[in-house]
Design a protein around this motif. Sequence first.
Motif, mmCIF file in Angstrom:
data_model
loop_
_atom_site.group_PDB
_atom_site.id
_atom_site.type_symbol
_atom_site.label_atom_id
_atom_site.label_comp_id
_atom_site.label_asym_id
_atom_site.label_seq_id
_atom_site.Cartn_x
_atom_site.Cartn_y
_atom_site.Cartn_z
ATOM 1 N N TYR A 151 26.895 44.116 66.261
ATOM 2 C CA TYR A 151 26.628 43.765 64.324
ATOM 3 C C TYR A 151 25.138 44.305 64.718
ATOM 4 O O TYR A 151 25.469 44.418 63.369
ATOM 5 N N THR A 152 24.799 44.539 65.310
ATOM 6 C CA THR A 152 23.334 45.125 64.416
ATOM 7 C C THR A 152 23.911 46.465 64.002
ATOM 8 O O THR A 152 23.564 47.251 62.196
ATOM 9 N N GLN A 203 27.153 49.108 57.845
ATOM 10 C CA GLN A 203 27.980 48.247 56.789
ATOM 11 C C GLN A 203 29.029 49.448 56.050
ATOM 12 O O GLN A 203 29.239 49.548 55.215
ATOM 13 N N ARG A 223 27.141 41.406 53.986
ATOM 14 C CA ARG A 223 26.502 41.571 55.219
ATOM 15 C C ARG A 223 27.902 40.135 55.803
ATOM 16 O O ARG A 223 28.040 40.352 57.301
ATOM 17 N N SER A 224 28.301 39.205 54.675
ATOM 18 C CA SER A 224 29.057 38.705 55.093
ATOM 19 C C SER A 224 30.479 39.298 55.802
ATOM 20 O O SER A 224 31.346 38.328 56.786
ATOM 21 N N MET A 245 29.342 40.931 59.591
ATOM 22 C CA MET A 245 29.604 39.922 60.585
ATOM 23 C C MET A 245 31.235 39.298 61.246
ATOM 24 O O MET A 245 31.598 39.607 62.206
ATOM 25 N N LYS A 271 24.923 41.989 70.712
ATOM 26 C CA LYS A 271 23.945 42.503 69.809
ATOM 27 C C LYS A 271 24.476 43.908 69.297
ATOM 28 O O LYS A 271 23.826 44.261 68.223
ATOM 29 N N ASP A 320 34.555 35.795 54.167
ATOM 30 C CA ASP A 320 33.723 35.354 53.988
ATOM 31 C C ASP A 320 32.825 35.522 55.860
ATOM 32 O O ASP A 320 33.546 36.033 57.071
ATOM 33 N N VAL A 321 32.405 34.265 54.999
ATOM 34 C CA VAL A 321 31.121 34.643 56.986
ATOM 35 C C VAL A 321 31.286 33.746 58.114
ATOM 36 O O VAL A 321 33.302 33.427 57.611
ATOM 37 N N PRO A 322 31.902 34.098 59.678
ATOM 38 C CA PRO A 322 32.500 33.799 60.667
ATOM 39 C C PRO A 322 32.785 32.016 60.758
ATOM 40 O O PRO A 322 31.123 31.648 60.978
ATOM 41 N N LEU A 338 25.644 45.526 60.478
ATOM 42 C CA LEU A 338 25.065 44.909 59.365
ATOM 43 C C LEU A 338 24.050 45.664 58.395
ATOM 44 O O LEU A 338 24.153 45.726 57.790
ATOM 45 N N GLY A 339 23.633 47.106 59.923
ATOM 46 C CA GLY A 339 23.146 48.255 59.263
ATOM 47 C C GLY A 339 23.816 49.074 58.545
ATOM 48 O O GLY A 339 23.437 49.725 56.984
ATOM 49 N N TYR A 362 26.426 33.785 66.209
ATOM 50 C CA TYR A 362 26.854 34.936 65.918
ATOM 51 C C TYR A 362 27.423 34.182 64.928
ATOM 52 O O TYR A 362 28.069 34.750 64.279
ATOM 53 N N HIS A 393 30.044 39.692 49.853
ATOM 54 C CA HIS A 393 29.453 39.851 50.490
ATOM 55 C C HIS A 393 28.934 40.903 52.071
ATOM 56 O O HIS A 393 30.071 40.491 52.669
#
Lengths: 454, 454
Positions: free
Chosen positions: A33-34, A40, A434-435, A438, A30, A356-358, A37-38, A383, A432
């Motif tokens: 990821y935090t 970047q 966030r993606s 991730m 966790k 792209d996203v996982p 995403l924070g 996730y 993107h």
Amino acid sequence: MKKLTLFLFIFFGPTGYSQEVPADAKEAIKAIYTEALGQQQGYQWLHHICTEIGPRPSGSEASNEAARYTMQMMLDAGADTAWLQPVEVPKWHRGDEWSKAYAGGAPISLPTTALGGSVPTPAEGVKAEVVEVGSFEELEALGEEGIKGKIVFYNTYMDHSLISTFNAYGGAVKYRWAGAMEAGKYGAVATVMRSVTLLRDDLPHTGAMSYGDSEVKVPSAAISWQAADKLSAMLEGGKVELELYLDCGVQGTATNYNMIADFKGSEKPEEIMLVGGHIDSWDLGQGAQDDGAGCAHAMQVPNLMRKTGYQNKRTVRVVLWANEEFGLDGAKEYARWAKEHGVHHWVAMESDGGGDVPRGFGIGADDDRIEQVRTFKSLLSPYGLHVFAKGGGGADLSPLRGYDNFFIGYRPESQRYFDFHHSARDNIDAIHPRSLEMGAASMSALYYLLDNLD
Amino acid sequence: MKKLTLFLFIFFGPTGYSQEVPADAKEAIKAIYTEALGQQQGYQWLHHICTEIGPRPSGSEASNEAARYTMQMMLDAGADTAWLQPVEVPKWHRGDEWSKAYAGGAPISLPTTALGGSVPTPAEGVKAEVVEVGSFEELEALGEEGIKGKIVFYNTYMDHSLISTFNAYGGAVKYRWAGAMEAGKYGAVATVMRSVTLLRDDLPHTGAMSYGDSEVKVPSAAISWQAADKLSAMLEGGKVELELYLDCGVQGTATNYNMIADFKGSEKPEEIMLVGGHIDSWDLGQGAQDDGAGCAHAMQVPNLMRKTGYQNKRTVRVVLWANEEFGLDGAKEYARWAKEHGVHHWVAMESDGGGDVPRGFGIGADDDRIEQVRTFKSLLSPYGLHVFAKGGGGADLSPLRGYDNFFIGYRPESQRYFDFHHSARDNIDAIHPRSLEMGAASMSALYYLLDNLD
């Protein structure tokens, strides 16, 4: 997250390997990821590579600038060592390129780009009748009688019904790779093809082609999806001539560099966990998806560990390979050097499928090892990581096959990838944030879990 | 795919329901995806709705134009009946809107938009000192002494660490909904807030707010992420005044329409399988993601069945609800009518999470039913559908709760959704055609499987 070994759950799962997951694995993941995403941070690095450095084709100075920049970023992030490994690569040149179709009325301009490795046209261009084929079988059926002196138009498609666009790519790319070689056998004077993409737009997509051992080398280009539709419609009306001009070609060699940064392990520093992407790109765009994203992913793997306070036990090595696109030179040179020095890669992971996203990972290992990795599924599926497929690793890991035996390929969502791939659309705004992050966090989390296995 | 019942595999699974999966289910599902990804009919419908009709706010004629267009498209696709159900809705008006921050130097313009339902400012605007809060607790702590006569700036965030951006939205949207109501209690003269988004850009995002039963109604607006950063930085330097102008408000009521189209079932026509999205949108963009995508998804569900030769046994009903955004009027009116006529919804599914790639479904039903749906996982996971979560259905299904008991919410990937949500960015170019069609096919495939259950 210090002294993790004190809190290990150790058990033997359904595999031949012991399963060890730190007691605080859920919280550690966790945190990864935090952080991603924070802050970047991966996106910020990629933004610099794309907008301050730009396209990084084989033999370019930009590729070297990116190698120096990423080396400095890795040192700033706490790498114990970082260095640049010279690699001799072909120097790719692209100048003007265009084509026009004639069918009686005014000529129609078609968005056109030379395939990577194509010879140029003569200075006055080539102009000849177009013959359309949908496959190599159709080409063969036409034979020399139908082909000689003409421009072959491969009106070939990625299969839109395949859910993995990489599988669809695999089915279509043979016409890009070998189209000129095959058409040359029958006396074609040039080839053009529908761009290898799924987006029905008006930009051409380049990519590597080959003449194999053939003496005959005819110029070879891609035209946009919409241009291919137009050309095919014109051909339904009768005879069409195409005028093609390509100023391009390989102009000797140059030195590019692999970037290699080590974050030393505290317990088993001689066991290398390699993670990489390729630093070169094609020349039409900034190489944001292919493969700036993979570079950002790889760089984030140790950075996210360190930023969340995790000390890796094995050495995490980031490798950003030179010239993947035009011959895998960087990957071959790294593998040669690693074998010469007896480097032991405990595992090697590559990201070369975009930002792209996982979706998950492909795992190239023995079945017991694959089952062992699959035991992480419950920790990673929250996730978006659901796919733990057999078979993994990408092009840049291929020179290590047979030498090492545990490979991982990161698998992001693939639906958008070939919209951008090898085209002028592959820029930072294709990413993107966030993606992308991730993906970085997913790779870092998996390496954190693997680092805690025996 | 005729006479499917002859080829059913019937068995009893771990649930109280029998499991029936047609023998050719794998091929039928593949055909649904192939049709969707090839023809991209849903994208074509959505393209028309976005570019030919445009924003469809509550009370707008555009909402009615979209209802008429989609009704005709459903009839063209083979609907047995299609009609428009009148719904009385508030008529939302938005005119000029802007704000400027003053801190000694030249005023700084901040991208600003009125929240939906806000009262306008006086014609001369409001100008007052800004007080920043990060939560309702901070607001309460400041009290009347700290708030009275000032403009409250909610510098509140979606939690970037949450992987489901819908969960992050749920945590932040209370400041949009109730921020003006709460600040009004302490004598604030207006409120502005950081837009409820995860994209760190410069566009404001609107959305519904409420004054509850309060007599005090203060103008309420959102400013862009970057404007919120600027304003907060200015406040660190000392006193800041904000001048706010909003020409907006509810101007009476108007008639909008729910679009209702039935594709009659061959065996159990009285059992309705409802699938829907909402036809209205906010006014800043074309409502492509919210919820044009859901409308296209819903319309494709029966269309893909029919195009692949499948005759549904139950009646598939497409409902496109009027005015979800500004009070759920369409959903309430449909539910009222359905109860009055004793309509039996065997299942009801909603798509209101945008048009990105599929992740899965939320299922609101008893545990046995959920387990029954989960038995489809092996057929659907090859298409990226891995999440079969408990709890489903969206806002427009809520008026049916307590009356019906089997709801499904389609769950696409959520990472990008709030980049577009309720902003001028929510246009057709926010939609990726393949991803949209993957969603349509996923919903159609699930309804095909459900239709074959007893």
